[in-house]
Scaffold this motif. Sequence first.
Motif, PDB file in Angstrom:
ATOM      1  N   ASN A 111     -35.744 -38.421  59.958  1.00 49.47           N
ATOM      2  CA  ASN A 111     -36.242 -39.122  61.149  1.00 49.47           C
ATOM      3  C   ASN A 111     -37.051 -40.347  60.759  1.00 49.47           C
ATOM      4  O   ASN A 111     -36.919 -41.415  61.376  1.00 49.47           O
ATOM      5  CB  ASN A 111     -37.082 -38.184  62.016  1.00 49.47           C
ATOM      6  N   GLN A 113     -35.522 -32.882  57.641  1.00 44.92           N
ATOM      7  CA  GLN A 113     -35.406 -33.404  59.010  1.00 44.92           C
ATOM      8  C   GLN A 113     -36.489 -34.443  59.277  1.00 44.92           C
ATOM      9  O   GLN A 113     -36.221 -35.499  59.858  1.00 44.92           O
ATOM     10  CB  GLN A 113     -35.490 -32.261  60.035  1.00 44.92           C
ATOM     11  N   SER A 114     -37.690 -34.144  58.841  1.00 37.59           N
ATOM     12  CA  SER A 114     -38.808 -35.068  59.017  1.00 37.59           C
ATOM     13  C   SER A 114     -38.551 -36.385  58.279  1.00 37.59           C
ATOM     14  O   SER A 114     -38.750 -37.472  58.832  1.00 37.59           O
ATOM     15  CB  SER A 114     -40.097 -34.407  58.519  1.00 37.59           C
ATOM     16  N   GLU A 166     -27.312 -35.026  55.433  1.00 42.44           N
ATOM     17  CA  GLU A 166     -26.691 -34.229  56.500  1.00 42.44           C
ATOM     18  C   GLU A 166     -25.541 -33.383  55.950  1.00 42.44           C
ATOM     19  O   GLU A 166     -25.380 -32.224  56.323  1.00 42.44           O
ATOM     20  CB  GLU A 166     -26.199 -35.140  57.625  1.00 42.44           C
ATOM     21  N   ILE A 225     -35.556 -27.591  54.781  1.00 44.24           N
ATOM     22  CA  ILE A 225     -34.820 -28.132  55.933  1.00 44.24           C
ATOM     23  C   ILE A 225     -35.758 -28.914  56.847  1.00 44.24           C
ATOM     24  O   ILE A 225     -35.432 -30.029  57.268  1.00 44.24           O
ATOM     25  CB  ILE A 225     -34.116 -27.003  56.722  1.00 44.24           C
ATOM     26  N   ASP A 226     -36.920 -28.348  57.157  1.00 44.40           N
ATOM     27  CA  ASP A 226     -37.877 -29.058  58.004  1.00 44.40           C
ATOM     28  C   ASP A 226     -38.337 -30.356  57.350  1.00 44.40           C
ATOM     29  O   ASP A 226     -38.461 -31.395  58.012  1.00 44.40           O
ATOM     30  CB  ASP A 226     -39.095 -28.181  58.317  1.00 44.40           C
TER      31      ASP A 226
END
Length: 67
Positions: free
Chosen positions: A15, A11-12, A45, A7-8
Amino acid sequence: MSEFNLIDGMQSQMNRCRSLTKSYKAIPTGAFEATAIKKIIVDAEKAIAGRDVAEMVKCYRKLEVCE
């Protein structure tokens, strides 16, 4: 060896790819690339929201190679 959090990582990468879409929008012929990257972000997402780990991995790999 460091631990990887999917997940991290996603997200990175999302972005980073959002930033890429802004760069492509600034180019007169960059609309296609920006749209393609946005689609990958939306799919990522949805995979996160649906907790679909297999789809998350596929999306992460797609995000990772966007340039």
